[in-house]
Design a protein around this motif. Structure first.
Motif, PDB file in Angstrom:
ATOM      1  N   ASP A  60       0.334  -1.411  -0.458  1.00 17.36           N
ATOM      2  CA  ASP A  60       0.164   0.085   0.234  1.00 17.36           C
ATOM      3  C   ASP A  60       0.886   1.545   0.014  1.00 17.36           C
ATOM      4  O   ASP A  60       1.116   2.267  -0.378  1.00 17.36           O
ATOM      5  N   ILE A  61       2.479   1.502   1.166  1.00 13.15           N
ATOM      6  CA  ILE A  61       2.979   2.665   0.918  1.00 13.15           C
ATOM      7  C   ILE A  61       3.576   2.230  -0.212  1.00 13.15           C
ATOM      8  O   ILE A  61       3.902   4.041  -0.989  1.00 13.15           O
ATOM      9  N   ALA A  62       3.985   1.371  -0.884  1.00 14.63           N
ATOM     10  CA  ALA A  62       4.893   1.799  -2.221  1.00 14.63           C
ATOM     11  C   ALA A  62       3.393   2.385  -3.018  1.00 14.63           C
ATOM     12  O   ALA A  62       4.194   3.118  -4.476  1.00 14.63           O
ATOM     13  N   ASP A  63       2.456   1.461  -3.402  1.00 18.67           N
ATOM     14  CA  ASP A  63       1.606   2.543  -3.906  1.00 18.67           C
ATOM     15  C   ASP A  63       1.527   3.570  -4.899  1.00 18.67           C
ATOM     16  O   ASP A  63       1.380   4.071  -5.538  1.00 18.67           O
ATOM     17  N   ILE A  64       1.158   4.488  -3.633  1.00 16.64           N
ATOM     18  CA  ILE A  64       1.262   5.739  -2.816  1.00 16.64           C
ATOM     19  C   ILE A  64       2.560   6.432  -3.634  1.00 16.64           C
ATOM     20  O   ILE A  64       2.135   7.241  -4.194  1.00 16.64           O
TER      21      ILE A  64
ATOM     22  N   VAL B 200       7.625   4.982  13.255  1.00 13.68           N
ATOM     23  CA  VAL B 200       7.341   5.290  11.451  1.00 13.68           C
ATOM     24  C   VAL B 200       8.346   4.650  11.030  1.00 13.68           C
ATOM     25  O   VAL B 200       8.470   4.772   9.862  1.00 13.68           O
ATOM     26  N   THR B 201       9.582   3.954  11.488  1.00 13.22           N
ATOM     27  CA  THR B 201      10.371   3.292  10.711  1.00 13.22           C
ATOM     28  C   THR B 201      10.001   2.518   9.602  1.00 13.22           C
ATOM     29  O   THR B 201      10.497   2.889   8.787  1.00 13.22           O
ATOM     30  N   PRO B 202       8.715   1.825   9.827  1.00 16.60           N
ATOM     31  CA  PRO B 202       8.529   0.689   8.580  1.00 16.60           C
ATOM     32  C   PRO B 202       7.920   1.507   7.453  1.00 16.60           C
ATOM     33  O   PRO B 202       8.243   1.315   6.050  1.00 16.60           O
ATOM     34  N   ILE B 203       7.436   2.875   7.532  1.00 19.04           N
ATOM     35  CA  ILE B 203       6.526   3.729   6.657  1.00 19.04           C
ATOM     36  C   ILE B 203       8.007   4.331   5.449  1.00 19.04           C
ATOM     37  O   ILE B 203       8.206   4.267   4.982  1.00 19.04           O
ATOM     38  N   PHE B 204       8.814   4.900   6.965  1.00 16.25           N
ATOM     39  CA  PHE B 204       9.826   6.037   6.695  1.00 16.25           C
ATOM     40  C   PHE B 204      10.967   4.394   5.579  1.00 16.25           C
ATOM     41  O   PHE B 204      11.468   5.241   4.515  1.00 16.25           O
ATOM     42  N   ALA B 205      11.649   3.860   6.728  1.00 14.94           N
ATOM     43  CA  ALA B 205      11.866   2.367   5.566  1.00 14.94           C
ATOM     44  C   ALA B 205      11.545   2.618   4.474  1.00 14.94           C
ATOM     45  O   ALA B 205      12.568   1.985   3.250  1.00 14.94           O
TER      46      ALA B 205
END
Length: 232
Positions: free
Chosen positions: A98-102, A210-215
């Motif tokens: 989901d993060i990568a798609d954004i 927030v590490t997983p989102i940032f990474a």
């Protein structure tokens, strides 16, 4: 490198990623609360059994129960603190695509979008990554007993593991797994430095949530730069 990191950090708190963060935070806190209640329940059960066996009227039993409850409460805090990294890693696997798609739509609209990993591969990758984070942090925890090495060990171990896993995830959206691993190895030094940036964030309380989102965002930007041949 640092431009990609700065860009990723600024994006973490934008509305689309913020919504994912609140979901991850809710799940993480829920899991930690369940574990806390379970630990307290187990300790309470054994203390109750001991009190019944030795007699509730004994003053030293009451003092011992109180002392053990305090110590186990403190110990539980450390256990839960240690579990933040692997739990975040586990949840990251659920939201990474989901993060990568954004990121693809927002930052690289002219590029070919990445492909989400099949569910089976995604689950394997998530379990593998979570296991790697647990082992890495256990290893670093053991090295806390060795003065002068502990802090270095934390950053080196987590820098390597986090860099490897997050970068390979980013690369596998655009190329087969074998090619993604080969590409990561060919850029090993840069990926390791990127992992150190992630490890630095992981070491900061509160921000480590927030590490997983940032990474994920950071390694996607880094992959794009390396794949385009841009200087890092």
């Amino acid at each position: 490198m640092f431009q990609a990191a700065s860009r990723a950090m600024s994006e973490v708190f934008e509305p689309p990623f913020r919504a994912i963060f609140w979901k991850m935070l809710g799940f993480t806190l829920g899991i930690l609360i369940v574990i806390w209640i379970a630990l307290q329940g187990i300790v309470g059960h054994f203390l109750g059994a001991a009190a019944n066996e030795w007699g509730d009227g004994s003053a030293w039993i009451s003092w011992t129960e109180w002392s053990i409850s305090i110590l186990t409460g403190i110990g539980a805090v450390f256990v839960l603190g240690f579990l933040i990294a692997p739990i975040s890693a586990l949840l990251a696997g659920l939201f990474q695509d989901d993060i990568a798609d954004i990121v693809d739509v927002k930052d690289y609209p002219g590029d070919r979008p990445g492909n989400a990993l099949p569910l089976s591969k995604s689950l394997v990758q998530t379990i593998k990554f979570t296991g790697v984070v647990i082992l890495g942090n256990l290893f670093a925890l053991l090295l806390l007993l060795v003065p002068g090495i502990n802090l270095v060990a934390f950053f080196v171990v987590n820098g390597y593991l986090l860099g490897r896993e997050f970068f390979e995830f980013a690369a596998m959206r655009y190329m087969p797994p074998a090619e993604a691993r080969a590409f990561r190895k060919a850029r090993g030094g840069t990926v390791f430095l990127g992992g150190l940036v992630i490890a630095c964030l992981l070491a900061v309380p509160i921000l480590n949530l927030v590490t997983p989102i940032f990474a994920t965002i950071f390694m996607l930007h880094l992959y794009k730069k390396l794949a385009s041949g841009a200087a890092i």
